[in-house]
Design an enzyme around this catalytic site. Structure first.
Site, PDB file in Angstrom:
ATOM      1  N   GLY A 144       0.836  -1.193   0.000  1.00 25.46           N
ATOM      2  CA  GLY A 144       0.000   0.000   0.000  1.00 25.46           C
ATOM      3  C   GLY A 144       0.872   1.245   0.000  1.00 25.46           C
ATOM      4  O   GLY A 144       2.048   1.209   0.381  1.00 25.46           O
ATOM      5  N   GLY A 180       0.250  -5.059   0.572  1.00 24.10           N
ATOM      6  CA  GLY A 180      -0.971  -4.987  -0.224  1.00 24.10           C
ATOM      7  C   GLY A 180      -0.915  -5.800  -1.493  1.00 24.10           C
ATOM      8  O   GLY A 180      -1.949  -6.222  -2.011  1.00 24.10           O
ATOM      9  N   GLU A 225       5.152  -5.659   7.676  1.00 25.91           N
ATOM     10  CA  GLU A 225       4.451  -4.556   8.343  1.00 25.91           C
ATOM     11  C   GLU A 225       4.960  -4.234   9.748  1.00 25.91           C
ATOM     12  O   GLU A 225       4.826  -3.090  10.197  1.00 25.91           O
ATOM     13  CB  GLU A 225       2.949  -4.853   8.401  1.00 25.91           C
ATOM     14  CG  GLU A 225       2.226  -4.670   7.086  1.00 25.91           C
ATOM     15  CD  GLU A 225       2.393  -5.846   6.140  1.00 25.91           C
ATOM     16  OE1 GLU A 225       1.928  -5.760   4.993  1.00 25.91           O
ATOM     17  OE2 GLU A 225       2.995  -6.862   6.547  1.00 25.91           O
ATOM     18  N   ASP A 258      -1.794  -7.399   7.441  1.00 24.19           N
ATOM     19  CA  ASP A 258      -3.235  -7.320   7.192  1.00 24.19           C
ATOM     20  C   ASP A 258      -3.556  -7.899   5.820  1.00 24.19           C
ATOM     21  O   ASP A 258      -2.932  -8.860   5.404  1.00 24.19           O
ATOM     22  CB  ASP A 258      -3.717  -5.871   7.349  1.00 24.19           C
ATOM     23  CG  ASP A 258      -3.118  -4.921   6.333  1.00 24.19           C
ATOM     24  OD1 ASP A 258      -2.022  -5.202   5.816  1.00 24.19           O
ATOM     25  OD2 ASP A 258      -3.744  -3.868   6.050  1.00 24.19           O
TER      26      ASP A 258
END
Length: 349
Positions: free
Chosen positions: A65, A113, A136, A144
């Site tokens: 992301g 992502g 992360e 996530d």
């Protein structure tokens, strides 16, 4: 529609191409929205029999992301960050539940992502250039985009090791672990895509014919050590096991974990523990969205992005600064469900 996503039918298939090469196709909300719109539209067109997902120019599939912008929002009122995570997770879930065959070509870098849009697809192609990771904890977040679902289902404690350390796996390891379905040399990909476009009903046959036996997966040689040292869901117990081990590899992992956000590491272990029992991917996304909303209200995310990507001093000042200072109450607050009106929900079709 954004020009950072090339979405177009091509005869009997449709193509989604990530087209933001400078940041290695890092996802922003406009890209996620464009992909949702295209996938939703293509569901209603029977002439489109399959969807191929790959990247345009550049050295990787997707580096994750666009965390600079997300962290900037999180440091403010957080609305843009919440909007991004909501949309991104809707895309992840839409791909996970998509009725038509989907194929992701995970050539090059696949992180964060990027993992979230590759792993939900039915066919996941790794190559000799694949580098897959969920890093992360380095920036004060957690694995996530379904990480609690995927990583908790890997053999032994490999998923927990990957979640805590952000360690990278190559294409052979991704295939052996089941994160990829096929291992195909990168120079064969254009031919594979053309063959699928010509006969989408033969996807599996085409991929099986093009696949080669991957090299030995080095991570399996390390698995007994990983299973032993990362056996506990208690982060302090993992650190104690690493400190007590005389081996060089254990010492290197302990030193690596000292650079990670203690809060993120504890959140990651709890995420995998909870994710292993989730009954549906929608439930996983709903939990992860609540965690993302809560963790963005804490300082570590913005601080991690500052240290790694903005100032690049690699000297984050984590808060809390030690694992012992991360209390059960903090974790309970982060994992608390959101009010019903604020909960994540799938795309309404």
């Amino acid at each position: 529609m954004t020009d950072t996503i090339i979405a177009a039918p091509e005869g009997r298939i449709a193509r989604l191409r990530l087209n933001r090469p400078k940041p290695i196709h890092a996802l922003d909300q406009a890209m996620c929205t464009a992909m949702i719109a295209a996938l939703t539209d293509w569901r209603e067109h029977p002439e489109i029999e399959a969807v191929l997902i790959d990247h345009a120019d550049g050295r990787g599939f997707c580096a994750g992301g666009d965390v600079r912008g997300i962290a900037s929002s999180a440091a403010g009122d957080g609305q843009a960050a919440r909007d991004f995570f909501r949309t991104e997770y809707q895309l992840n879930h839409l791909l996970f539940t998509y009725a038509k065959p989907t194929v992701a070509f995970m050539d090059g870098i696949v992180m964060g992502g990027g993992v979230g849009i590759a792993l939900p697809t039915r066919y996941r192609i790794a190559t000799e250039r694949t580098v897959l990771a969920m890093p992360e904890t380095t920036i004060g977040l957690f694995p996530d985009v379904g990480g609690g679902w995927y990583l908790s289902r890997l053999p032994g404690r490999i998923g927990h090791y990957l979640a805590l350390t952000g360690a990278r796996v190559d294409g052979a390891e991704a295939c052996t672990l089941g994160l990829a379905t096929h291992y195909i040399p990168s120079d064969a990909l254009d031919g594979v895509k053309a063959a699928i476009a010509a006969d989408p009903q033969a996807i599996e046959t085409i991929l099986d014919a093009a696949a080669v036996t991957p090299p030995p997966a080095a991570i399996l040689d390390r698995q007994p050590e990983i299973d032993r040292l990362f056996a506990s869901d208690d982060y302090e117990e993992v650190l104690t096991a690493l400190e007590a081990d005389p081996g060089e590899w254990a010492a290197a992992q302990r030193a690596l974990l000292a650079t990670k956000s203690p809060l993120s590491c504890k959140v990651s272990l709890r995420l995998l523990a909870d994710g292993s029992g989730m009954q549906s991917f929608a439930d996983e996304m709903r939990m992860e969205y609540a965690v993302a909303v809560h963790i963005c209200q804490r300082p570590d995310f913005a601080e991690g992005v500052r240290a790694l990507l903005i100032d690049k001093d690699n000297a984050p000042r984590w808060d809390p600064a030690t694992p012992e200072a991360v209390t059960d109450h903090m974790l309970d607050t982060i994992f608390a469900p959101l009010p019903a009106a604020e909960e994540w929900e799938p795309v309404r079709l």
